[in-house]
Design a protein around this motif. Structure first.
Motif, PDB file in Angstrom:
ATOM      1  N   ASN A   1      63.710 -11.829  13.437  1.00  6.55           N
ATOM      2  CA  ASN A   1      62.947 -10.897  12.600  1.00  6.55           C
ATOM      3  C   ASN A   1      62.841  -9.512  13.223  1.00  6.55           C
ATOM      4  OD1 ASN A   1      62.537 -12.900  10.708  1.00  6.55           O
ATOM      5  ND2 ASN A   1      60.528 -13.485  11.515  1.00  6.55           N
ATOM      6  N   ASP A   2      63.962  -9.000  13.702  1.00  5.36           N
ATOM      7  CA  ASP A   2      64.029  -7.642  14.251  1.00  5.36           C
ATOM      8  C   ASP A   2      63.137  -7.460  15.468  1.00  5.36           C
ATOM      9  OD1 ASP A   2      65.738  -6.053  12.206  1.00  5.36           O
ATOM     10  OD2 ASP A   2      64.298  -7.137  10.962  1.00  5.36           O
ATOM     11  N   SER A   3      62.849  -8.513  16.191  1.00  6.09           N
ATOM     12  CA  SER A   3      62.040  -8.404  17.402  1.00  6.09           C
ATOM     13  C   SER A   3      62.465  -9.490  18.377  1.00  6.09           C
ATOM     14  CB  SER A   3      60.545  -8.527  17.090  1.00  6.09           C
ATOM     15  OG  SER A   3      60.238  -9.814  16.580  1.00  6.09           O
ATOM     16  N   ALA A   4      62.112  -9.272  19.638  1.00  2.00           N
ATOM     17  CA  ALA A   4      62.559 -10.193  20.678  1.00  2.00           C
ATOM     18  C   ALA A   4      61.461 -10.398  21.704  1.00  2.00           C
ATOM     19  CB  ALA A   4      63.810  -9.646  21.359  1.00  2.00           C
ATOM     20  N   ILE A   5      61.536 -11.535  22.394  1.00  2.00           N
ATOM     21  CA  ILE A   5      60.690 -11.801  23.549  1.00  2.00           C
ATOM     22  C   ILE A   5      61.621 -12.082  24.731  1.00  2.00           C
ATOM     23  CG2 ILE A   5      58.826 -13.191  24.524  1.00  2.00           C
ATOM     24  CD1 ILE A   5      57.961 -13.918  21.724  1.00  2.00           C
ATOM     25  N   PRO A   6      62.048 -11.054  25.460  1.00  2.00           N
ATOM     26  CA  PRO A   6      62.896 -11.320  26.628  1.00  2.00           C
ATOM     27  C   PRO A   6      62.137 -12.149  27.657  1.00  2.00           C
ATOM     28  CG  PRO A   6      62.929  -8.984  26.016  1.00  2.00           C
ATOM     29  CD  PRO A   6      61.823  -9.622  25.245  1.00  2.00           C
TER      30      PRO A   6
ATOM     31  N   LEU B   1      60.333  11.428  27.817  1.00  2.00           N
ATOM     32  CA  LEU B   1      59.976  11.134  26.435  1.00  2.00           C
ATOM     33  C   LEU B   1      58.862  12.058  25.963  1.00  2.00           C
ATOM     34  CD1 LEU B   1      60.014   7.241  26.780  1.00  2.00           C
ATOM     35  CD2 LEU B   1      61.830   8.690  25.857  1.00  2.00           C
ATOM     36  N   THR B   2      58.726  12.186  24.642  1.00  2.00           N
ATOM     37  CA  THR B   2      57.735  13.095  24.078  1.00  2.00           C
ATOM     38  C   THR B   2      56.749  12.392  23.148  1.00  2.00           C
ATOM     39  OG1 THR B   2      59.258  13.664  22.287  1.00  2.00           O
ATOM     40  CG2 THR B   2      59.294  15.080  24.237  1.00  2.00           C
ATOM     41  N   SER B   3      56.755  11.072  23.129  1.00  2.00           N
ATOM     42  CA  SER B   3      55.854  10.302  22.275  1.00  2.00           C
ATOM     43  C   SER B   3      55.132   9.267  23.126  1.00  2.00           C
ATOM     44  CB  SER B   3      56.638   9.601  21.159  1.00  2.00           C
ATOM     45  OG  SER B   3      55.888   8.544  20.585  1.00  2.00           O
ATOM     46  N   ILE B   4      53.814   9.163  22.947  1.00  2.00           N
ATOM     47  CA  ILE B   4      53.053   8.146  23.663  1.00  2.00           C
ATOM     48  C   ILE B   4      53.592   6.758  23.351  1.00  2.00           C
ATOM     49  CG2 ILE B   4      50.779   7.068  23.889  1.00  2.00           C
ATOM     50  CD1 ILE B   4      49.532   9.772  23.309  1.00  2.00           C
ATOM     51  N   GLY B   5      53.940   6.530  22.087  1.00  2.00           N
ATOM     52  CA  GLY B   5      54.457   5.235  21.701  1.00  2.00           C
ATOM     53  C   GLY B   5      55.732   4.882  22.443  1.00  2.00           C
ATOM     54  N   ASP B   6      56.653   5.839  22.562  1.00  2.00           N
ATOM     55  CA  ASP B   6      57.898   5.571  23.280  1.00  2.00           C
ATOM     56  C   ASP B   6      57.630   5.267  24.751  1.00  2.00           C
ATOM     57  OD1 ASP B   6      59.333   5.987  20.969  1.00  2.00           O
ATOM     58  OD2 ASP B   6      59.786   8.078  21.408  1.00  2.00           O
ATOM     59  N   VAL B   7      56.645   5.938  25.334  1.00  2.00           N
ATOM     60  CA  VAL B   7      56.329   5.726  26.747  1.00  2.00           C
ATOM     61  C   VAL B   7      55.802   4.318  26.972  1.00  2.00           C
ATOM     62  CG1 VAL B   7      54.802   6.429  28.638  1.00  2.00           C
ATOM     63  CG2 VAL B   7      55.943   8.168  27.258  1.00  2.00           C
ATOM     64  N   VAL B   8      54.802   3.903  26.195  1.00  2.00           N
ATOM     65  CA  VAL B   8      54.184   2.597  26.447  1.00  2.00           C
ATOM     66  C   VAL B   8      55.088   1.453  26.010  1.00  2.00           C
ATOM     67  CG1 VAL B   8      51.837   3.512  26.358  1.00  2.00           C
ATOM     68  CG2 VAL B   8      52.898   2.654  24.267  1.00  2.00           C
ATOM     69  N   GLN B   9      56.011   1.701  25.081  1.00  2.00           N
ATOM     70  CA  GLN B   9      56.916   0.630  24.682  1.00  2.00           C
ATOM     71  C   GLN B   9      57.925   0.289  25.770  1.00  2.00           C
ATOM     72  OE1 GLN B   9      58.713   1.002  20.791  1.00  2.00           O
ATOM     73  NE2 GLN B   9      56.750   1.363  19.784  1.00  2.00           N
ATOM     74  N   GLU B  10      58.051   1.127  26.801  1.00  2.00           N
ATOM     75  CA  GLU B  10      58.934   0.830  27.919  1.00  2.00           C
ATOM     76  C   GLU B  10      58.242   0.006  29.009  1.00  2.00           C
ATOM     77  OE1 GLU B  10      60.947   4.216  29.486  1.00  2.00           O
ATOM     78  OE2 GLU B  10      62.271   4.405  27.736  1.00  2.00           O
ATOM     79  N   LEU B  11      56.947  -0.272  28.875  1.00  2.00           N
ATOM     80  CA  LEU B  11      56.265  -1.108  29.854  1.00  2.00           C
ATOM     81  C   LEU B  11      56.835  -2.526  29.819  1.00  2.00           C
ATOM     82  CD1 LEU B  11      52.577  -0.007  29.156  1.00  2.00           C
ATOM     83  CD2 LEU B  11      54.057   0.765  31.013  1.00  2.00           C
ATOM     84  N   THR B  12      56.850  -3.175  30.967  1.00  2.00           N
ATOM     85  CA  THR B  12      57.425  -4.512  31.010  1.00  2.00           C
ATOM     86  C   THR B  12      56.591  -5.521  30.216  1.00  2.00           C
ATOM     87  OG1 THR B  12      56.257  -5.044  33.075  1.00  2.00           O
ATOM     88  CG2 THR B  12      58.471  -4.095  33.257  1.00  2.00           C
ATOM     89  N   GLY B  13      55.292  -5.294  30.088  1.00  2.00           N
ATOM     90  CA  GLY B  13      54.435  -6.208  29.340  1.00  2.00           C
ATOM     91  C   GLY B  13      54.353  -5.902  27.861  1.00  2.00           C
ATOM     92  N   ALA B  14      55.115  -4.881  27.397  1.00  3.42           N
ATOM     93  CA  ALA B  14      55.065  -4.495  25.995  1.00  3.42           C
ATOM     94  C   ALA B  14      55.993  -5.364  25.165  1.00  3.42           C
ATOM     95  CB  ALA B  14      55.441  -3.026  25.839  1.00  3.42           C
ATOM     96  N   GLY B  15      55.609  -5.584  23.908  1.00  2.00           N
ATOM     97  CA  GLY B  15      56.437  -6.341  22.988  1.00  2.00           C
ATOM     98  C   GLY B  15      57.024  -5.448  21.923  1.00  2.00           C
ATOM     99  N   SER B  16      57.515  -6.057  20.849  1.00  2.00           N
ATOM    100  CA  SER B  16      58.179  -5.327  19.773  1.00  2.00           C
ATOM    101  C   SER B  16      57.148  -4.616  18.901  1.00  2.00           C
ATOM    102  CB  SER B  16      59.007  -6.285  18.922  1.00  2.00           C
ATOM    103  OG  SER B  16      60.032  -6.872  19.689  1.00  2.00           O
ATOM    104  N   ALA B  17      57.417  -3.356  18.621  1.00  2.00           N
ATOM    105  CA  ALA B  17      56.508  -2.570  17.790  1.00  2.00           C
ATOM    106  C   ALA B  17      57.291  -1.488  17.075  1.00  2.00           C
ATOM    107  CB  ALA B  17      55.393  -1.955  18.641  1.00  2.00           C
ATOM    108  N   LEU B  18      56.730  -1.006  15.983  1.00  2.00           N
ATOM    109  CA  LEU B  18      57.372   0.065  15.224  1.00  2.00           C
ATOM    110  C   LEU B  18      57.525   1.315  16.075  1.00  2.00           C
ATOM    111  CD1 LEU B  18      55.815   0.025  11.636  1.00  2.00           C
ATOM    112  CD2 LEU B  18      58.160  -0.512  12.276  1.00  2.00           C
TER     113      LEU B  18
ATOM    114  N   ARG C   1      59.801 -17.786  16.777  1.00  2.06           N
ATOM    115  CA  ARG C   1      59.702 -16.920  17.950  1.00  2.06           C
ATOM    116  C   ARG C   1      59.429 -17.732  19.215  1.00  2.06           C
ATOM    117  NH1 ARG C   1      56.310 -11.751  18.132  1.00  2.06           N
ATOM    118  NH2 ARG C   1      58.108 -11.059  19.354  1.00  2.06           N
ATOM    119  N   LYS C   2      60.145 -17.404  20.279  1.00  3.70           N
ATOM    120  CA  LYS C   2      59.903 -17.988  21.595  1.00  3.70           C
ATOM    121  C   LYS C   2      60.632 -17.149  22.622  1.00  3.70           C
ATOM    122  CE  LYS C   2      63.605 -21.441  21.055  1.00  3.70           C
ATOM    123  NZ  LYS C   2      63.917 -22.893  21.092  1.00  3.70           N
ATOM    124  N   PRO C   3      60.356 -17.339  23.913  1.00  5.20           N
ATOM    125  CA  PRO C   3      61.015 -16.525  24.941  1.00  5.20           C
ATOM    126  C   PRO C   3      62.530 -16.678  24.901  1.00  5.20           C
ATOM    127  CG  PRO C   3      59.116 -17.649  25.864  1.00  5.20           C
ATOM    128  CD  PRO C   3      59.326 -18.213  24.495  1.00  5.20           C
ATOM    129  N   GLY C   4      63.207 -15.555  25.059  1.00  3.84           N
ATOM    130  CA  GLY C   4      64.658 -15.564  25.086  1.00  3.84           C
ATOM    131  C   GLY C   4      65.311 -15.615  23.725  1.00  3.84           C
TER     132      GLY C   4
END
Length: 975
Positions: free
Chosen positions: A853-858, A73-90, A846-849
């Motif tokens: 609103n275009d976002s999820a909490i797996p 990846l070439t964006s810091i945002g794309d890298v950190v959004q793949e962390l398991t503890g990361a949530g939904s973000a632009l 919002r809740k797990p699973g």
């Protein structure tokens, strides 16, 4: 000192996790000999105390350059959004400007930005630091944002990224409720490096090109690093993927827009006709049916010589809707150019100074379908120019022979919806300039056998954004052009407008009168001063009492200046008013590390950490936040740790001072027949009490919602708790099958009170219909035929957000053999609880699973990487897993083949696993030439279809884009 990978117990590890002393960054390579005295002490993220060989007391994850480059990846945002503890973000997969309007958070939509969310608490509750200094919040020309845009920081200048997954307001101040992301820049660099990047999706689109240049030198007293970066990402269009080529997958145009190139016309004519039959439009049996028109002209038909009424008109049905999805983007184009430099000089063995500067430009584009024009009492825009209108019978293109008006006792017009495809798609171009300069002096001195550390730092950071919008309309000019021709003739530039004749009948002269170029501007500035002092106070029974103390001053300034036609109320698109504000804060903190037990019967050591920060804000006054931690080194192999922290987040400029603006949200009205014909779900009597006649239908699934700031907001307050252990067994170290094995488990819990946000709009609408309570219905008004004409949804301090879960991570390094050396990293996050409750007890969806609103909490996210090295070869295989989700099918999607259970209205988004492969080889050319190739999403997995998502049929913050096999090649030459 080289960054490590969360191995807290391994004593050989050199933890170079920054950070809180601004300006102090760990070296990429060995430090100059002159610096050996001060750099034998490191500072750990989550503490401001510098301590030799200190081991992590809080859960910190470090991504070094090798980890980053492995992603492709070439964006810091794309890298950190793949962390398991990361949530939904632009991110750049959100085609945001033309479709979402303004955020319900009151801070605008950061079009083209990339943000980070930790623990699903939202990007505005994550503190972003660069070399320990706060980074300025985003400016994307649509508001004054409360989050940081990571696309303002070139990835090429990053040495490593450190993520503190714990509340840390006592150490870092406001915004650190969910955690801290600290970006460490490259510093000690000798020689030069050129990196070339190229990538493309398997379907031949989304081409990425990039080049990075780095150069530096080190001497006994000085070091210099300079970096240049260029990244150019091409778009991917929705029409080029099956799942995103229609508004709701599987339903074609049935769920498209009622604003079509042929127009939709809803009004009461004087007499009935074949196109406008007698209809019962209310619930009163004593009133007779009246002529009622809900009509259009045949798809694709054009009447350049004038449309005839009623013979050229047909009833409007779902088959006449417009497919707006094809003009959207799955991946928005983004061009980023950055320059960074830092210079350090050692005045003596114990004193050094530094100066650093950054300039970054981001040029990005969003695109949406041609902008719809809604006119009449049922337009739902909240704009009087469009809702209070008369289309004169004298207008040369009016085919009806009478006025169409929504004004006064003779009002007969409900809605006209016309999409002028003649004007082309809406295009939003952003240019964001980031400027940063910082300087400081730091050093150490000895008193007896104790060493003390100090630093003083200043920094100025500014984001300036301009957004230019092509393809929107001036609704005031539309109003005049449709009205009395005499008034139009008396208005310079006015040309009568034809909205009746179908596609192609709006001429270039008409477009010139109604089509402005809209220019918006925003800016945020952050100025900081910090001073820090750290060392050992005196010896106790179990060791020295260590401390850190400091002072910080920050000043925030921001404004948003929409185009003059927007301020005047003439803009047909998402409406807003200017925003401007500023505030400052003075803070002081102290931190103590108290050794309670030294090596003995109770283990190796037991340490108690205490920290507290007092913050004085010019907007609301003072706030004190404490933090407590215990670290028990039971044995060399086993560490127990726990923390409890109180935190807060001060409302941002946009949240406090943001003016009224509009968001277009995907909502299902319980009182109306859905756009696919599904019956209303709301209580009929309550709907009648709200003024909704029987049989009323929802014209459009997007409903305009008014948002805005609130000067009476109070800070959010939070409590955070973590507990866990690190186990590094000796039986798995230095043996034939294992060099090292580490096992980490962390339990986390966050409790947030007074969260700054608006009640979920769908929840508010549902509660209004269920209860008729003015608390929910007070801001919602309806037209004469039942549709929502205005919807207020302002910010407030909501009740609470509670979330908890587990991180379980494994790290295994195998011995080097003739087959090379293998490493396995496996990281997992389980979310066991997420509950948001409104101030009046409303349970938010919002809740797990759950997808909403275009976002999820797996409930479970997992990343596993197998890496291999042998001589000059290296390879990796990364597996990314996201557990299944459920969503509520919008009423418009109940008939979709993707809606699993139309009876309950639920749809399952199946679990998905992505596979990424990478292979590299190092040539012995100059200082080394590394060639690396890779494929992300090797199996070409499509994301699960999302029926409730606003755009493109999938959740862009959780999944890779559809048809998303991505190939890339990178060449790194050191010289």
């Amino acid at each position: 000192m080289k960054a490590s990978r969360r191995h807290a117990l391994a004593k050989a590890i050199q933890l170079s996790l920054l950070v809180a002393l601004p300006g102090f960054a760990a070296a990429q390579e060995a430090a100059p000999a002159k610096d050996a005295t001060t750099l034998d002490t490191v500072q750990v993220t989550g503490t401001r105390i510098k301590k030799a060989e200190i081991e992590s007391q809080v859960p910190v994850q470090t991504l070094n350059r090798e980890d980053i480059e492995r992603t492709g990846l070439t964006s810091i945002g794309d890298v950190v959004q793949e962390l398991t503890g990361a949530g939904s973000a632009l991110n750049t997969k959100f085609n945001s400007s033309g479709n979402f309007g303004f955020s319900p958070n009151g801070d605008g939509i950061g079009a083209g930005s990339a943000q980070v969310d930790l623990r699903h608490l939202g990007p505005k509750r994550v503190l972003v630091l660069v070399d320990g200094m706060r980074w300025v919040n985003e400016s994307s020309a649509s508001g004054v944002g409360a989050a940081t845009d990571l696309n303002t920081i070139p990835l090429a200048i990053v040495e490593r990224i450190e993520i503190l997954e714990d509340g840390a307001s006592s150490l870092y101040g406001s915004d650190a409720i969910a955690g801290v992301v600290n970006i460490i820049t490259r510093r000690n660099f000798d020689g030069g490096q050129i990196s070339l990047n190229y990538g493309q999706y398997g379907k031949g689109d989304g081409e990425l090109q990039g080049v990075d240049l780095a150069w530096g030198f080190n001497t006994d007293r000085a070091n210099l690093f300079l970096g240049l970066s260029y990244v150019d990402q091409d778009p991917v269009y929705s029409r080029d993927r099956a799942v995103s080529s229609f508004p709701v997958p599987g339903l074609g145009v049935e769920t498209g827009s009622s604003a079509t190139p042929n127009g939709r016309f809803i009004f009461n004519p004087p007499t009935a006709s074949t196109a406008c039959p007698l209809t019962d439009v209310d619930d009163d049996p004593s009133t007779p049916p009246v002529p009622f028109c809900n009509m259009t002209t045949p798809n694709g038909s054009s009447f350049p010589n004038g449309v005839r009424y009623p013979q050229d008109f047909i009833p409007f049905t779902g088959a006449n809707r417009y497919n707006f999805a094809r003009e959207n983007m799955l991946l928005t184009p983004s061009k980023r150019m950055g320059a960074f430099g830092q210079f350090r000089y050692h005045f003596s063995d114990n004193v050094q100074g530094y100066v650093k500067a950054l300039y970054n430009r981001r040029e990005s584009v969003n695109q949406a379908a041609p902008e719809p024009i809604f006119l009449g009492a049922g337009a739902g825009t909240g704009n009087p120019w469009s809702e209070q209108i008369t289309i004169s019978r004298l207008n040369p293109y009016n085919p009806f022979g009478f006025d169409l008006t929504s004004i006064g006792p003779n009002a007969n017009l409900d809605t006209i919806a016309r999409r002028p495809i003649e004007g082309g798609p809406r295009v939003f171009e952003q240019q964001v300039d980031t400027k940063y300069i910082a300087a400081g002096v730091e050093g150490s001195f000895d008193v007896g056998d104790r060493t003390y550390f100090w630093d003083v730092n200043v920094a100025s950071n500014r984001n300036e954004a301009d957004q230019t919008n092509y393809g929107s309309y001036n609704v005031r000019n539309i109003n005049i052009a449709l009205g009395d021709p005499a008034l139009c003739a008396a208005t310079p530039g006015c040309v009568p407008l034809n909205i009746f004749g179908g596609p192609g009948t709006i001429t270039p002269a008409m477009l010139q009168w109604i089509s402005p170029v809209v220019r918006d501007r925003s800016e945020q500035k952050l100025q900081t001063f910090t001073a820090n002092f750290s060392g050992d106070l005196f010896n106790l029974w179990a060791g020295p009492l260590s401390f850190a103390a400091g002072y910080e001053y920050r000043k925030y300034e921001g404004f948003y200046r929409p185009d003059p036609i927007t301020v005047a109320g003439y803009y047909n698109g998402t409406q807003s008013l200017p925003t401007q504000g500023e505030y400052d804060v003075n803070e002081a903190y102290v931190e103590l590390n108290l050794p309670l037990i030294k090596e003995g019967a109770f283990g190796k050591s037991l340490d108690l950490s205490l920290a507290g920060r007092y913050s004085d804000y010019s907007t609301f006054g003072g706030q004190f936040t404490p933090k407590y931690g215990l670290r028990w080194q039971v044995a060399d192999e086993f560490l127990l740790r726990t923390t409890y922290a109180e935190g807060f987040r001060a409302p941002s400029i946009g949240e406090l001072f943001g003016s009224a603006s509009r968001a277009d949200l995907q909502l299902s009205d319980p009182c109306l027949t859905s756009i696919t014909g599904a019956p209303p779900t709301g209580n009929r009597a309550n709907c009648a009490a709200l003024g909704v006649p029987a049989g009323a239908a929802q014209a459009n699934s997007q409903i305009s919602v008014q948002t805005g700031g609130n000067a009476d907001l109070e800070p959010e307050t939070a409590r955070s708790f973590t507990a866990g252990f690190v186990y590094s067994p000796a039986w798995a170290a230095g043996v034939p099958w294992s060099d090292k094995f580490d096992f980490e488990v962390t339990y986390y819990r966050h409790s947030l009170e007074g969260a700054v946000q608006a009640i979920d709009a769908q929840t508010q609408l549902n509660l209004c219909v269920q209860t008729l309570d003015p608390l929910y219905c007070g801001g919602i008004t309806r037209s004469s035929i039942g549709g929502i004409s205005s919807f207020e949804n302002k910010l407030t301090n909501l009740g609470s957000i509670k979330t908890s879960g587990w991180d379980i991570d494994f790290f295994w390094t195998l011995p080097e053999t003739s087959w090379g050396q293998f490493k396995i990293n496996w990281q997992n996050t389980w979310v066991t609880q997420y509950e948001a409750v409104g101030a009046a007890g409303q349970i938010q969806p919002r809740k797990p699973g759950v997808e909403v609103n275009d976002s999820a909490i797996p409930e479970w996210t997992s990343n596993a990487t197998l890496s291999w090295k042998k001589n000059n070869w290296n390879a990796s295989w990364t597996i990314r897993h996201i557990s299944e989700l459920t969503e509520i099918c919008q009423a418009s999607a109940l008939d979709s083949p993707y809606c699993d259970n139309p009876v309950t209205g639920e749809n399952k988004l199946s679990a998905i696993t992505y596979h990424d492969l990478q292979l590299g080889y190092r040539f012995e050319l100059l200082k080394g030439l590394q060639i690396t190739g890779g494929v992300n999403n090797v199996a070409d997995k499509d994301p699960p279809v999302c029926l409730s998502c606003s755009l493109n049929g999938y959740d862009a913050s959780t999944y890779d884009i559809p048809g998303g096999r991505f190939f890339y090649l990178r060449a790194d030459l050191r010289f």
